[in-house]
Every structure is written in structure tokens, then in C-alpha cells.
Motif scaffolding. Structure first.
Motif, PDB file in Angstrom:
ATOM      1  N   ALA A 186       1.027  -1.228   0.213  1.00 51.20           N
ATOM      2  CA  ALA A 186      -0.200  -0.043  -0.195  1.00 51.20           C
ATOM      3  C   ALA A 186       0.520   1.505  -0.451  1.00 51.20           C
ATOM      4  CB  ALA A 186      -0.917  -0.217   0.839  1.00 51.20           C
ATOM      5  N   LYS A 187       1.747   1.566   1.021  1.00 54.12           N
ATOM      6  CA  LYS A 187       2.716   2.222   1.053  1.00 54.12           C
ATOM      7  C   LYS A 187       3.257   2.707  -0.475  1.00 54.12           C
ATOM      8  CE  LYS A 187       4.550   2.413   5.783  1.00 54.12           C
ATOM      9  NZ  LYS A 187       5.116   1.398   6.708  1.00 54.12           N
ATOM     10  N   SER A 188       4.033   1.308  -1.152  1.00 54.53           N
ATOM     11  CA  SER A 188       4.956   1.449  -2.561  1.00 54.53           C
ATOM     12  C   SER A 188       3.610   2.315  -3.401  1.00 54.53           C
ATOM     13  CB  SER A 188       5.086   0.458  -3.014  1.00 54.53           C
ATOM     14  OG  SER A 188       5.874   0.097  -4.057  1.00 54.53           O
ATOM     15  N   TYR A 189       2.314   1.540  -3.376  1.00 55.55           N
ATOM     16  CA  TYR A 189       1.363   2.000  -4.365  1.00 55.55           C
ATOM     17  C   TYR A 189       0.850   3.775  -4.055  1.00 55.55           C
ATOM     18  CZ  TYR A 189       0.980  -1.920  -6.249  1.00 55.55           C
ATOM     19  OH  TYR A 189       1.124  -3.725  -7.724  1.00 55.55           O
ATOM     20  N   TYR A 190       1.116   4.248  -2.770  1.00 57.24           N
ATOM     21  CA  TYR A 190      -0.005   6.080  -2.876  1.00 57.24           C
ATOM     22  C   TYR A 190       1.638   6.455  -3.583  1.00 57.24           C
ATOM     23  CZ  TYR A 190      -3.505   4.154   0.299  1.00 57.24           C
ATOM     24  OH  TYR A 190      -4.745   3.275   1.011  1.00 57.24           O
ATOM     25  N   ASP A 191       2.309   6.364  -2.945  1.00 56.40           N
ATOM     26  CA  ASP A 191       3.602   7.144  -3.427  1.00 56.40           C
ATOM     27  C   ASP A 191       3.696   7.144  -5.055  1.00 56.40           C
ATOM     28  OD1 ASP A 191       4.592   8.145  -1.159  1.00 56.40           O
ATOM     29  OD2 ASP A 191       6.173   6.419  -1.006  1.00 56.40           O
ATOM     30  N   LYS A 192       3.167   5.833  -5.560  1.00 52.07           N
ATOM     31  CA  LYS A 192       3.339   5.360  -7.189  1.00 52.07           C
ATOM     32  C   LYS A 192       2.363   6.443  -7.644  1.00 52.07           C
ATOM     33  CE  LYS A 192       5.722   1.600  -7.711  1.00 52.07           C
ATOM     34  NZ  LYS A 192       5.347  -0.147  -8.436  1.00 52.07           N
ATOM     35  N   ALA A 193       0.984   6.314  -6.984  1.00 49.77           N
ATOM     36  CA  ALA A 193      -0.451   6.974  -7.303  1.00 49.77           C
ATOM     37  C   ALA A 193       0.521   8.818  -7.380  1.00 49.77           C
ATOM     38  CB  ALA A 193      -0.983   6.501  -6.596  1.00 49.77           C
ATOM     39  N   ILE A 194       0.793   8.560  -6.455  1.00 52.72           N
ATOM     40  CA  ILE A 194       1.381  10.667  -6.320  1.00 52.72           C
ATOM     41  C   ILE A 194       1.911  11.144  -7.986  1.00 52.72           C
ATOM     42  CG2 ILE A 194       2.196  12.126  -4.786  1.00 52.72           C
ATOM     43  CD1 ILE A 194       1.553  10.333  -2.973  1.00 52.72           C
ATOM     44  N   SER A 195       3.430   9.899  -7.144  1.00 54.70           N
ATOM     45  CA  SER A 195       4.607  10.685  -8.637  1.00 54.70           C
ATOM     46  C   SER A 195       3.718  10.631  -9.966  1.00 54.70           C
ATOM     47  CB  SER A 195       5.383   9.282  -8.445  1.00 54.70           C
ATOM     48  OG  SER A 195       6.560   9.750  -9.248  1.00 54.70           O
ATOM     49  N   SER A 196       2.887   9.556 -10.548  1.00 48.35           N
ATOM     50  CA  SER A 196       2.252   9.712 -11.293  1.00 48.35           C
ATOM     51  C   SER A 196       1.060  10.873 -11.903  1.00 48.35           C
ATOM     52  CB  SER A 196       1.535   8.248 -11.733  1.00 48.35           C
ATOM     53  OG  SER A 196       1.276   7.574 -13.099  1.00 48.35           O
ATOM     54  N   ALA A 197       0.111  11.210 -11.282  1.00 52.88           N
ATOM     55  CA  ALA A 197      -0.397  12.317 -10.864  1.00 52.88           C
ATOM     56  C   ALA A 197       0.321  13.381 -10.773  1.00 52.88           C
ATOM     57  CB  ALA A 197      -1.067  12.251  -9.744  1.00 52.88           C
ATOM     58  N   LEU A 206      -5.968  10.128   1.152  1.00 42.96           N
ATOM     59  CA  LEU A 206      -5.778   8.793   1.361  1.00 42.96           C
ATOM     60  C   LEU A 206      -4.516   7.715   1.715  1.00 42.96           C
ATOM     61  CD1 LEU A 206      -7.944   7.664  -2.430  1.00 42.96           C
ATOM     62  CD2 LEU A 206      -9.144   8.706   0.071  1.00 42.96           C
ATOM     63  N   ALA A 207      -3.722   8.106   1.163  1.00 45.21           N
ATOM     64  CA  ALA A 207      -1.781   7.795   2.048  1.00 45.21           C
ATOM     65  C   ALA A 207      -2.435   8.796   3.620  1.00 45.21           C
ATOM     66  CB  ALA A 207      -0.664   8.973   0.659  1.00 45.21           C
ATOM     67  N   GLY A 208      -3.141   9.740   3.457  1.00 47.65           N
ATOM     68  CA  GLY A 208      -3.402  10.140   5.174  1.00 47.65           C
ATOM     69  C   GLY A 208      -4.046   9.548   5.948  1.00 47.65           C
ATOM     70  N   TYR A 209      -5.127   8.718   5.185  1.00 39.96           N
ATOM     71  CA  TYR A 209      -5.950   8.321   5.896  1.00 39.96           C
ATOM     72  C   TYR A 209      -5.356   6.877   6.502  1.00 39.96           C
ATOM     73  CZ  TYR A 209      -9.687  11.405   4.747  1.00 39.96           C
ATOM     74  OH  TYR A 209     -10.358  12.692   4.242  1.00 39.96           O
ATOM     75  N   PHE A 210      -4.605   6.178   5.779  1.00 42.20           N
ATOM     76  CA  PHE A 210      -3.552   4.841   5.351  1.00 42.20           C
ATOM     77  C   PHE A 210      -2.946   5.297   6.917  1.00 42.20           C
ATOM     78  CE2 PHE A 210       0.008   2.926   4.272  1.00 42.20           C
ATOM     79  CZ  PHE A 210      -0.190   1.970   4.815  1.00 42.20           C
ATOM     80  N   TYR A 211      -2.215   6.343   6.752  1.00 42.48           N
ATOM     81  CA  TYR A 211      -0.925   6.382   7.775  1.00 42.48           C
ATOM     82  C   TYR A 211      -1.895   6.621   9.133  1.00 42.48           C
ATOM     83  CZ  TYR A 211       2.693   5.934   4.590  1.00 42.48           C
ATOM     84  OH  TYR A 211       3.846   5.771   4.239  1.00 42.48           O
ATOM     85  N   LEU A 212      -2.419   7.348   9.625  1.00 39.21           N
ATOM     86  CA  LEU A 212      -3.425   8.029  10.246  1.00 39.21           C
ATOM     87  C   LEU A 212      -4.021   6.411  11.494  1.00 39.21           C
ATOM     88  CD1 LEU A 212      -5.279   9.215  12.327  1.00 39.21           C
ATOM     89  CD2 LEU A 212      -6.894   9.291  10.834  1.00 39.21           C
ATOM     90  N   LEU A 216      -2.392   3.341  10.645  1.00 34.03           N
ATOM     91  CA  LEU A 216      -1.630   2.726  10.987  1.00 34.03           C
ATOM     92  C   LEU A 216      -1.085   3.489  12.201  1.00 34.03           C
ATOM     93  CD1 LEU A 216       0.600   1.748   7.837  1.00 34.03           C
ATOM     94  CD2 LEU A 216      -1.395   0.766   9.435  1.00 34.03           C
ATOM     95  N   GLY A 217      -1.483   4.467  12.430  1.00 34.84           N
ATOM     96  CA  GLY A 217      -0.843   5.151  13.515  1.00 34.84           C
ATOM     97  C   GLY A 217       0.416   5.905  13.217  1.00 34.84           C
ATOM     98  N   ASP A 218       1.279   6.204  12.883  1.00 37.48           N
ATOM     99  CA  ASP A 218       2.085   7.299  11.918  1.00 37.48           C
ATOM    100  C   ASP A 218       1.815   8.154  11.902  1.00 37.48           C
ATOM    101  OD1 ASP A 218       3.816   8.299  11.054  1.00 37.48           O
ATOM    102  OD2 ASP A 218       4.693   6.933   9.649  1.00 37.48           O
ATOM    103  N   ILE A 219       1.173   9.425  13.086  1.00 37.72           N
ATOM    104  CA  ILE A 219       0.834  10.492  12.909  1.00 37.72           C
ATOM    105  C   ILE A 219       1.752  11.731  12.623  1.00 37.72           C
ATOM    106  CG2 ILE A 219       0.078  11.995  14.188  1.00 37.72           C
ATOM    107  CD1 ILE A 219      -1.844   9.813  13.946  1.00 37.72           C
ATOM    108  N   ASP A 220       3.020  11.828  12.244  1.00 40.09           N
ATOM    109  CA  ASP A 220       3.483  12.247  11.401  1.00 40.09           C
ATOM    110  C   ASP A 220       3.537  12.003   9.697  1.00 40.09           C
ATOM    111  OD1 ASP A 220       4.786  13.366  14.194  1.00 40.09           O
ATOM    112  OD2 ASP A 220       6.876  11.956  13.728  1.00 40.09           O
TER     113      ASP A 220
END
Length: 367
Positions: free
Chosen positions: A266-277, A292-298, A300-304
Motif C-alpha cells: 500500500a505504501k509503495s502504491y500510494y507513492d506511485k499514484a502520487i508521483s504518476s498524478a 487517502l495515504a494520509g488516512y492510511f497512515y492515520l 497505522l498510527g503514524d501521525i507524523d
């Protein structure tokens, strides 16, 4: 005949073959010199061309289609070119204030010619634009007759329910997203035989809603399968146009991986989606991928990391002109940050840091 045949076979999956026949139709149009059917050829041809060529450039052909239709007195095809253009520039990411102006011009065109079905479809788009911009503005020519058309015309209902599902998703209204998606799916039993660019946009957003519902609903499997179907469609269309569809496919892959608890993928694909867009000039979908990546990290508890992605999303939404969406995202971040700060008490610096992060979102909007 060639343009419709090309559109039909493209609808059934042969984009390359369909594109060939569309180009042939355009070539014959130029050779024959007759412009009587030019508006229709350009309109339906452009919808196929947009599956191969960069969508932002392809959609500009609708101006040519409109002009050709008007020159031959074909008001119906002039209106068809106009509504295809307006519906697609919203979802292709044209600046929202420009989109609002284009829609207003088109609404006046249809109102003056009493083309009420086209006008009501266009008003569905306008309401989404107004919501994203953050204005209380309403379509200029709302009417009781329009409400009747909305209640009885399946094509208009399809547009209405998709726009309601889309805007509910964009503003993270879970129950409404699910409800209007179900309503939309009930309407699409009877669809156009031609391939339209909206088919891809609809598949993209219905897929995103489906994976979201799959993570939260008791009907997980049916929604997951629907999301997967959308993902495979976007993956297939990416073969014909990496420019227009790659980022959408990647984002659906990210959401599916999130559903499957495959967090590394998921982390990899979110970053690929961002880069491609970003590479392909879809600022609104770059914003959405960040969000959507922000909600994903939320989750996971990775607030930063979560807040960093929300900040980027806010900046891109502002660039798109979506002040209403920016305000909504700020309120969400402010809410969970304050909740976290309260849970952190009595450590004072945690509260200060969290409020500062939310404030930076607010400052981004003012800048």
C-alpha cells in the motif's frame, strides 16, 4: 459509421482497434469535405481518442465538434459536445473556477434552446463544482420541470447519483457514499453502447468507494469484488494510455492493498499514484492520493507521516481551486489532532505541537 463502430469495439475492450476506426472516420471527414455529421464524428471520436492520447489535450477537440455542429445547424450534437466537455474537465482536473465558468456558459446555451434534459445533467455537475469550491451558489436555471426530469429519466438519474456518490466520497461522507453508489449501480443496467470517457472516471471513483466500504462494511466481499473489478478495468486502460490512467490504477492498487492489510504494498502504491498524478498533470488526483495515504497512515498510527501527507493534499486541493474541500480537510485534521492532544495530557508540548500542525494546514489555505 466508422466512428460508431470504433466506439463500439473500444467499449468491448479493443481500444487500439477503436482508435484506428476513429482516426479513419476523421480522415474521411476531411477528405470528403462534408461537415453535416462533423459534430457527431468529432464528439464520439474524441471520447475514444481520450483513452489513447493525453486526456487534457484530447478533450479540447470538443470545441471543434461544437463549432462544426453549430455551423451545420445540429444543435443536438453541439449540446452533446458541450456536456461531454464539461463533465470530463471536472474529472480531468481543470481548475475549478474555470470549470464553473465553462459550465455556466453551457447552462445558458441549453436554457436558451430549451434543452432541458441536457441542462439538468449539466446542473448535476455544477452542484459538485460549487461544493468543491465552497460556495452556496446554485445552478442559475433550476426548475420544477427539471426536478421531474431528474426523477424520470434514467440517463439523468445516473449522472445525478454518480455526482452525489462522487461528492460524498470527496467529503468523506461514508453513509452517503455507500447509499448513492448503490443508487448509481441500480441505474447503469441500461448504458450507452458507445465508449465514453466517463466510463473510466466512474469506474475509478466507484472503485475507491467500494474499497472504502469493503474495509468498513459487513458486506465486505461484494464491495471488495466491485473494487477489484474497477481496478482491473483501470489497469487494462493503462495499457492504452499510461498518461491518463496509470495514477488511477496505482491508487486503486493502494486501496486494495490497504484492504488486504498488505501495508508495504500500500505504501509503495500510494507513492506511485502520487508521483504518476504529478507527472501527468492531474493535480486533483495528486491531492486525492495524498489524502487517502494520509488516512492510511492515520490508521497505522503514524501521525507524523499522516499529517505530512494531509498537508500536501491541502496544498494540491488549493491549487485546484477546491477551497470547500480544503476547509473540510482542515476541520478533520483539527479534530483528530485536538483529540490526540487531549489524550496526551498533561504533556503540554504535545498539545502545542498538534495544534501547530493543524494550524499549518489552515495557513496553507490562506497562502
Amino acid at each position: 459509421g466508422f466512428v460508431h463502430f470504433g466506439s463500439y469495439i473500444a467499449k468491448f475492450g479493443d481500444i487500439s482497434g477503436g482508435y484506428h476506426y476513429v482516426k479513419l472516420a476523421r480522415s474521411l471527414l476531411d477528405k470528403v469535405g462534408s461537415r453535416e455529421c462533423a459534430g457527431e464524428v468529432i464528439c464520439f471520436g474524441t471520447q475514444v481518442v481520450a483513452y489513447v492520447e493525453p486526456v487534457q489535450a484530447a478533450l479540447e477537440h470538443h470545441h471543434e465538434g461544437y463549432a462544426a455542429a453549430m455551423a451545420s445547424g445540429d444543435i443536438m450534437q453541439a449540446a452533446t459536445n458541450t456536456i461531454c466537455y464539461c463533465a470530463n474537465i471536472l474529472l480531468a482536473g481543470m481548475n475549478l473556477h474555470t470549470t464553473r465558468e465553462k459550465c455556466a456558459e453551457s447552462e445558458n446555451f441549453m436554457y436558451e434552446r430549451k434543452m432541458l434534459i441536457f441542462m439538468v445533467q449539466l446542473q448535476c455537475i455544477q452542484r459538485s463544482v460549487f461544493k468543491l469550491i465552497g460556495t452556496d451558489e446554485k445552478p442559475k436555471n433550476d426548475s420544477a420541470e427539471g426536478e421531474n426530469i431528474l426523477a424520470t429519466n434514467n440517463s439523468v438519474m445516473t449522472s445525478h447519483y454518480f455526482q452525489k456518490a462522487y461528492i460524498s466520497f470527496m467529503f468523506r461522507l461514508y453513509d452517503d457514499s455507500k447509499h448513492y453508489t448503490e443508487k448509481y449501480l441500480d441505474c447503469i443496467v441500461s448504458t450507452w453502447a458507445n465508449l465514453l470517457l466517463l466510463h473510466a472516471f466512474h469506474a475509478f471513483y466507484i472503485g475507491l468507494v467500494s474499497f472504502w466500504v469493503a474495509r468498513k462494511s459487513r458486506e465486505e466481499q461484494s464491495w471488495y469484488q466491485r473494487g477489484n473489478k474497477s481496478k482491473l478495468a483501470l489497469k487494462k486502460w493503462t495499457e492504452s494510455s499510461q498518461w491518463s490512467f496509470e495514477n488511477k490504477w496505482y491508487l486503486l492498487e493502494a486501496e486494495e492493498s490497504f484492504c488486504n492489510n498488505d501495508f508495504d504494498a500500500a505504501k509503495s502504491y500510494y507513492d506511485k499514484a502520487i508521483s504518476s498524478a504529478k507527472d501527468h498533470k492531474f493535480v486533483h488526483e495528486e491531492a486525492l492520493a495524498y489524502e487517502l495515504a494520509g488516512y492510511f497512515y492515520l490508521e497505522l498510527g503514524d501521525i507524523d507521516q499522516c499529517v505530512e501527507y494531509f498537508l500536501h493534499a491541502h496544498e494540491r486541493y488549493q491549487e485546484w481551486g477546491a477551497s470547500g474541500k480544503c476547509d473540510s480537510l482542515f476541520k478533520f485534521v483539527e479534530g483528530f489532532m485536538r483529540e490526540r492532544a487531549v489524550q496526551s495530557l498533561p504533556i503540554a508540548h504535545d498539545d502545542d505541537d498538534d495544534c501547530g500542525l493543524a494550524s499549518s494546514l489552515h495557513q496553507t489555505g490562506r497562502d
